[in-house]
Design a protein around this motif. Sequence first.
Motif, PDB file in Angstrom:
ATOM      1  N   ARG A 249     -19.730  36.600  -1.365  1.00 21.79           N
ATOM      2  CA  ARG A 249     -18.617  35.659  -1.258  1.00 21.79           C
ATOM      3  C   ARG A 249     -18.689  34.905   0.060  1.00 21.79           C
ATOM      4  O   ARG A 249     -18.427  33.694   0.125  1.00 21.79           O
ATOM      5  CB  ARG A 249     -17.291  36.402  -1.380  1.00 21.79           C
ATOM      6  CG  ARG A 249     -17.089  37.092  -2.721  1.00 21.79           C
ATOM      7  CD  ARG A 249     -15.918  38.061  -2.668  1.00 21.79           C
ATOM      8  NE  ARG A 249     -15.808  38.794  -3.913  1.00 21.79           N
ATOM      9  CZ  ARG A 249     -16.543  39.870  -4.209  1.00 21.79           C
ATOM     10  NH1 ARG A 249     -17.429  40.331  -3.345  1.00 21.79           N
ATOM     11  NH2 ARG A 249     -16.394  40.479  -5.365  1.00 21.79           N
ATOM     12  N   ALA A 277     -22.343  37.043 -12.205  1.00 21.27           N
ATOM     13  CA  ALA A 277     -21.097  37.779 -12.019  1.00 21.27           C
ATOM     14  C   ALA A 277     -21.321  39.280 -12.204  1.00 21.27           C
ATOM     15  O   ALA A 277     -20.776  40.111 -11.454  1.00 21.27           O
ATOM     16  CB  ALA A 277     -20.026  37.273 -12.983  1.00 21.27           C
ATOM     17  N   THR A 278     -22.144  39.645 -13.194  1.00 19.59           N
ATOM     18  CA  THR A 278     -22.424  41.059 -13.442  1.00 19.59           C
ATOM     19  C   THR A 278     -23.168  41.690 -12.279  1.00 19.59           C
ATOM     20  O   THR A 278     -22.842  42.805 -11.841  1.00 19.59           O
ATOM     21  CB  THR A 278     -23.248  41.211 -14.732  1.00 19.59           C
ATOM     22  OG1 THR A 278     -22.493  40.704 -15.828  1.00 19.59           O
ATOM     23  CG2 THR A 278     -23.594  42.672 -14.987  1.00 19.59           C
ATOM     24  N   PRO A 316     -11.578  36.841  -3.786  1.00 15.79           N
ATOM     25  CA  PRO A 316     -11.827  36.288  -5.126  1.00 15.79           C
ATOM     26  C   PRO A 316     -13.255  35.784  -5.255  1.00 15.79           C
ATOM     27  O   PRO A 316     -13.879  35.374  -4.278  1.00 15.79           O
ATOM     28  CB  PRO A 316     -10.815  35.138  -5.217  1.00 15.79           C
ATOM     29  CG  PRO A 316     -10.575  34.734  -3.791  1.00 15.79           C
ATOM     30  CD  PRO A 316     -10.643  36.003  -2.995  1.00 15.79           C
ATOM     31  N   ASP A 317     -13.763  35.838  -6.468  1.00 17.50           N
ATOM     32  CA  ASP A 317     -15.100  35.317  -6.718  1.00 17.50           C
ATOM     33  C   ASP A 317     -15.101  33.801  -6.537  1.00 17.50           C
ATOM     34  O   ASP A 317     -14.185  33.114  -6.992  1.00 17.50           O
ATOM     35  CB  ASP A 317     -15.559  35.654  -8.130  1.00 17.50           C
ATOM     36  CG  ASP A 317     -15.927  37.117  -8.290  1.00 17.50           C
ATOM     37  OD1 ASP A 317     -16.237  37.755  -7.272  1.00 17.50           O
ATOM     38  OD2 ASP A 317     -15.891  37.611  -9.431  1.00 17.50           O
ATOM     39  N   GLU A 319     -16.356  29.809  -7.066  1.00 17.34           N
ATOM     40  CA  GLU A 319     -16.551  29.046  -8.297  1.00 17.34           C
ATOM     41  C   GLU A 319     -17.972  29.173  -8.824  1.00 17.34           C
ATOM     42  O   GLU A 319     -18.183  29.183 -10.048  1.00 17.34           O
ATOM     43  CB  GLU A 319     -16.213  27.573  -8.043  1.00 17.34           C
ATOM     44  CG  GLU A 319     -16.306  26.701  -9.279  1.00 17.34           C
ATOM     45  CD  GLU A 319     -15.916  25.265  -9.009  1.00 17.34           C
ATOM     46  OE1 GLU A 319     -16.145  24.411  -9.890  1.00 17.34           O
ATOM     47  OE2 GLU A 319     -15.401  24.983  -7.908  1.00 17.34           O
ATOM     48  N   CYS A 320     -18.939  29.282  -7.925  1.00 20.41           N
ATOM     49  CA  CYS A 320     -20.325  29.389  -8.398  1.00 20.41           C
ATOM     50  C   CYS A 320     -20.576  30.688  -9.149  1.00 20.41           C
ATOM     51  O   CYS A 320     -21.571  30.808  -9.875  1.00 20.41           O
ATOM     52  CB  CYS A 320     -21.310  29.249  -7.236  1.00 20.41           C
ATOM     53  SG  CYS A 320     -21.177  30.523  -5.961  1.00 20.41           S
ATOM     54  N   VAL A 321     -19.647  31.667  -9.015  1.00 20.84           N
ATOM     55  CA  VAL A 321     -19.755  32.916  -9.762  1.00 20.84           C
ATOM     56  C   VAL A 321     -18.960  32.840 -11.050  1.00 20.84           C
ATOM     57  O   VAL A 321     -19.424  33.267 -12.116  1.00 20.84           O
ATOM     58  CB  VAL A 321     -19.280  34.109  -8.904  1.00 20.84           C
ATOM     59  CG1 VAL A 321     -19.268  35.397  -9.721  1.00 20.84           C
ATOM     60  CG2 VAL A 321     -20.188  34.269  -7.686  1.00 20.84           C
ATOM     61  N   THR A 322     -17.748  32.298 -10.986  1.00 22.30           N
ATOM     62  CA  THR A 322     -16.908  32.224 -12.182  1.00 22.30           C
ATOM     63  C   THR A 322     -17.398  31.164 -13.164  1.00 22.30           C
ATOM     64  O   THR A 322     -17.200  31.284 -14.373  1.00 22.30           O
ATOM     65  CB  THR A 322     -15.451  31.932 -11.786  1.00 22.30           C
ATOM     66  OG1 THR A 322     -15.393  30.691 -11.052  1.00 22.30           O
ATOM     67  CG2 THR A 322     -14.900  33.054 -10.911  1.00 22.30           C
ATOM     68  N   GLU A 323     -18.027  30.113 -12.640  1.00 22.47           N
ATOM     69  CA  GLU A 323     -18.601  29.068 -13.494  1.00 22.47           C
ATOM     70  C   GLU A 323     -20.056  28.871 -13.087  1.00 22.47           C
ATOM     71  O   GLU A 323     -20.425  27.890 -12.442  1.00 22.47           O
ATOM     72  CB  GLU A 323     -17.809  27.763 -13.350  1.00 22.47           C
ATOM     73  CG  GLU A 323     -16.353  27.889 -13.773  1.00 22.47           C
ATOM     74  CD  GLU A 323     -15.601  26.585 -13.646  1.00 22.47           C
ATOM     75  OE1 GLU A 323     -16.264  25.520 -13.588  1.00 22.47           O
ATOM     76  OE2 GLU A 323     -14.361  26.615 -13.601  1.00 22.47           O
TER      77      GLU A 323
END
Length: 428
Positions: A249, A277-278, A316-317, A319-323
Amino acid sequence: MSSEETEVVVVGAGQAGVAMSEHLGAHGVPHVVLERHRIAERWRSERWDSLVANGPAWHDRFPGLEFSDVHPDAFASKDQVADYFVAYAEKIGAPVRCGVEVTSVRRHAGRAGFRVETSKGAIDARFVVAATGPFQRPVIPPIVPDGAVCTQIHSSGYRNPEQLPEGAVLVVGAGSSGVQIADELRRSGRQVFLSVGPHDRPPREYRGRDFCWWLGVLGLWDAETPPQGAEHVTIAVSGARGGHTVDFRDLAADGIQLVGLTMSYDDGVLRFAPDLATNIALGDAQYLALLQAADAYVKRNGLDLPEEPEAHVLGPDPECVTEPRLELDLAEAGVTSIVWATGFSADYSWLQVDAFDENGRPEQRRGVSTEPGVYFLGLPWLSRRGSSFIWGVWHDARYVSDHIVTQRGYLAYGSGQRPLAAPVTGKN
């Protein structure tokens, strides 16, 4: 053809070879250590300029000598580590011969021992120790063809940001090497993409103790087998800039674009697995598990160590992780360089004995080969989790040395002779 004779030939004068020499010398076993370059050469010429050890100086050393120029809680530079092994070899009087390349090792026909052919002549030895370690042949997956970008290099060939042409950089691999190189490139002003695969992410320090200390008191360095599927999982930890916990992060907040495992290339476009993400979540889980185990240890033993509840709180994750980005057009993104921090493979082409499985991996247990008289040292998980670390290889070398001494005793039985003793150097 005449040749020199000795009891043991140790191939390689890095940390494994120097450790092996110390224990053989302590037992009075005649031996030579052959090194094609200089002692601990890979630390000097196959690492980037700013590299430091990933463990503090109090931990990443041999028992017989402290670092003279590094604070115990600091992290030695690559040249300080190399100098340390040179000093250690001198301290123990190790019979190291530099500039000697071993070209082949073959078992004698009809008699015991091996013929060791070298660039400086032949040596007959009763035992051979392969102490060349795991970092012999850089591995670059055959994904991106030559010419697709200006520069493709392995992390062992990377030195500093100025070495690379202007433009963005993709770093493939998020273990200690990949993370530190990506961070250095970003701090130099480059746009950086970092391909993140499975990894172990320990805290650099928790409750006033380095993670090396926690792994020790929790017995995790002594784990004899890796978790299933985790034999080659990298450790994301850093000693750079005084040492810090790696948090992806934070890397994203600093402007590094995270992507998943690099999978394929086609017509200028790289494709990544949808696993970012995994991979980060699994690393987080291992991080939190270690914190919880440390807390339980503190409570169980009544230790007065400061609490760190904030260490358990993950942000929080990004954006490059969530999307996650699943494709990257290299030209459109301005990527001119790829640094492959994708590890190494072993090269035992010189060791021409029956000591390997069908995949070319050494068949051994705790360094004792299935080929009598041949030993391996410095490999990951040779006997435990710590085997490929500086302090771990020293303990493995002691076991291998004891095994050699025992075998020498058996071979001497009934011969009317005692095993030959090594000449006294006065330096042990």
